[in-house]
Design a protein around this motif. Sequence first.
Motif, PDB file in Angstrom:
ATOM      1  N   ARG A   1       0.841  -1.205   0.000  1.00  0.00           N
ATOM      2  CA  ARG A   1       0.000   0.000   0.000  1.00  0.00           C
ATOM      3  C   ARG A   1       0.876   1.255   0.000  1.00  0.00           C
ATOM      4  O   ARG A   1       0.595   2.208  -0.733  1.00  0.00           O
ATOM      5  N   ASN A   2       1.926   1.250   0.811  1.00  0.00           N
ATOM      6  CA  ASN A   2       2.843   2.411   0.857  1.00  0.00           C
ATOM      7  C   ASN A   2       3.401   2.709  -0.532  1.00  0.00           C
ATOM      8  O   ASN A   2       3.400   3.858  -0.972  1.00  0.00           O
TER       9      ASN A   2
ATOM     10  N   ILE B   1       2.248   3.948   9.754  1.00  0.00           N
ATOM     11  CA  ILE B   1       3.266   4.301   8.755  1.00  0.00           C
ATOM     12  C   ILE B   1       2.601   4.515   7.391  1.00  0.00           C
ATOM     13  O   ILE B   1       2.945   5.431   6.653  1.00  0.00           O
ATOM     14  N   THR B   2       1.625   3.675   7.066  1.00  0.00           N
ATOM     15  CA  THR B   2       0.907   3.818   5.798  1.00  0.00           C
ATOM     16  C   THR B   2       0.072   5.098   5.814  1.00  0.00           C
ATOM     17  O   THR B   2       0.005   5.812   4.812  1.00  0.00           O
TER      18      THR B   2
ATOM     19  N   LYS C   1       1.546  12.312   3.345  1.00  0.00           N
ATOM     20  CA  LYS C   1       2.636  12.997   2.640  1.00  0.00           C
ATOM     21  C   LYS C   1       2.418  12.959   1.129  1.00  0.00           C
ATOM     22  O   LYS C   1       2.662  13.942   0.430  1.00  0.00           O
ATOM     23  N   ALA C   2       1.945  11.826   0.619  1.00  0.00           N
ATOM     24  CA  ALA C   2       1.704  11.683  -0.821  1.00  0.00           C
ATOM     25  C   ALA C   2       0.585  12.619  -1.289  1.00  0.00           C
ATOM     26  O   ALA C   2       0.593  13.084  -2.432  1.00  0.00           O
ATOM     27  N   LEU C   3      -0.345  12.921  -0.389  1.00  0.00           N
ATOM     28  CA  LEU C   3      -1.468  13.791  -0.756  1.00  0.00           C
ATOM     29  C   LEU C   3      -1.016  15.213  -1.095  1.00  0.00           C
ATOM     30  O   LEU C   3      -1.714  15.914  -1.830  1.00  0.00           O
TER      31      LEU C   3
END
Length: 151
Positions: free
Chosen positions: A53-54, A89-90, A96-98
């Motif tokens: 998923r990460n 963590i995910t 952060k990815a958003l």
Amino acid sequence: MKENIIAKLTVKDDKCACAFADKIISESQETDKWYEYFDDFASLLDHPKSLVRNRVLNILAANAQWDKENRFDSNISDFLKHITDEKPITARQCIKALAQVGLAKPQYIKRILSSFQSADLSKYKDSMRPLIEKDMSETEKILATSGLSSK
């Protein structure tokens, strides 16, 4: 080819899978070469393994800039639910990815920020919750400044 990509991202050898994901993310900063597999990557958002998923959250974020076909529209809800992923963590990787997603697809900024505000972080340990909150705050700052410049 696409079965091979999915296999490489979900292989038991996390070092290999991570290296492959890093290659995709890096190349996706410069070229839309991997965008054609967007839906295949998105199909892994609910993978039982958090490391997968990460990887996929970051790959999708890196490809958001190439999303002229608006494929993200049908995946944004699945993406946002990882703000409160079972694994902290995910959740952090997602948040952060958003920032990258919002910069590439400003139409999602309000929805991203609204998802942050409604996120129930009570399930996370006291040691993780402040880190998640800090990530949200940093992503909000990035998105807020990008929102100001695009108006």
